[in-house]
Design an enzyme around this catalytic site. Structure first.
Site, PDB file in Angstrom:
ATOM      1  N   ASP A  16       0.835  -1.214  -0.024  1.00 46.35           N
ATOM      2  CA  ASP A  16       0.096   0.006  -0.129  1.00 46.35           C
ATOM      3  C   ASP A  16       0.837   1.177  -0.042  1.00 46.35           C
ATOM      4  O   ASP A  16       1.876   1.273   0.680  1.00 46.35           O
ATOM      5  CB  ASP A  16      -0.817  -0.069   1.252  1.00 46.35           C
ATOM      6  N   ASN A  64     -10.620  -2.837  -6.434  1.00 46.96           N
ATOM      7  CA  ASN A  64      -9.722  -1.969  -7.060  1.00 46.96           C
ATOM      8  C   ASN A  64     -10.112  -1.489  -8.466  1.00 46.96           C
ATOM      9  O   ASN A  64      -9.816  -0.399  -8.936  1.00 46.96           O
ATOM     10  CB  ASN A  64      -8.214  -2.025  -7.254  1.00 46.96           C
TER      11      ASN A  64
END
Length: 238
Positions: A16, A64
């Protein structure tokens, strides 16, 4: 250090902070993803020296797809380029690559490249790199349950024989041991639907470092910290 605590054999990473890393530098988010892809190579190369046999990375989640069309398209192009660019070195370095996740929504060219890389590296055994693309833990369990139910309906499996050791055989990760350690970079303290079943007894490490800044030295420090933990798996040491 907890006596007798070995280093992790299977490390899973939620990579991340790529977009944030780029934005902090006034650059497009996609530049951060390119920087993050380069970091993957460094961490894979560091695994043998750290005693890590299995590395599983979260590249693209089922959620996503909600990102902008341009970012999603850029990521898919990055995945294709990464496979084409890294295939030869992965093979030469003894890395076996496999992919988990639902491939139905991925384009045919990417799926073909994934298949080719899996076949090309199928005899390697130095490091087992598993890449999660269009992956979500809940989605994985749902798909596994459907396959299990199909086998029960077909008479291949009796309902009475279904237990907590049955479902893992139907998961995308059926070829992997459960992770010992799950690392999330960028300071976020959540698991984001990653390896929900497999991580029941994994140790977690949430660190502030953004993924493009996650060097092999940071990796080594996190692994050293793992060895100080007392893993009891529900038991009590006398």
């Amino acid at each position: 250090m907890a006596e007798g605590t070995p280093g992790p054999k299977h490390v899973a990473i939620i990579m991340d902070g790529n977009g944030r890393w780029a934005q902090m530098r006034g650059r497009p988010r996609l530049l951060g993803h390119h920087a993050g892809a380069k970091r993957v190579r460094e961490i894979v190369e560091a695994c043998p020296d750290q005693g890590v046999k299995y590395l599983t990375i979260f590249a693209f989640s089922t959620e996503n797809w909600k990102r902008t069309q341009s970012e999603v398209a850029g990521l898919m192009n990055l995945f294709r380029r990464y496979i084409q660019r890294e295939a030869r070195d992965l093979l030469a370095n003894g890395v076996r690559v496999r992919f988990i996740g639902d491939r139905v929504r991925l384009d045919d060219k990417l799926v073909s490249l994934m298949d080719e890389l899996e076949l090309l590296t199928s005899q390697n055994d130095s490091v087992h790199l598993t890449v999660a693309i269009n992956y979500g833990g809940r989605d994985e369990v749902a798909r596994a349950t459907k396959r299990l139910a199909h086998d029960v309906a077909a008479g291949k499996l009796a309902p009475k024989d279904v237990g907590d050791e049955t479902l893992p055989k139907y998961l995308d990760t059926h070829f992997l041991p459960d992770p010992d350690l799950v690392i999330r970079t960028s300071g976020e303290a959540r698991i984001s639907n990653f390896l929900l079943w497999q991580s029941a007894y994994a140790e977690y490490e949430f660190i502030e470092t953004l993924w493009p800044d996650f060097t092999r030295d940071v990796f080594a420090d996190v692994l050293a910290g793992f060895q100080t933990r007392d893993r009891r798996f529900g038991a009590v040491k006398v």
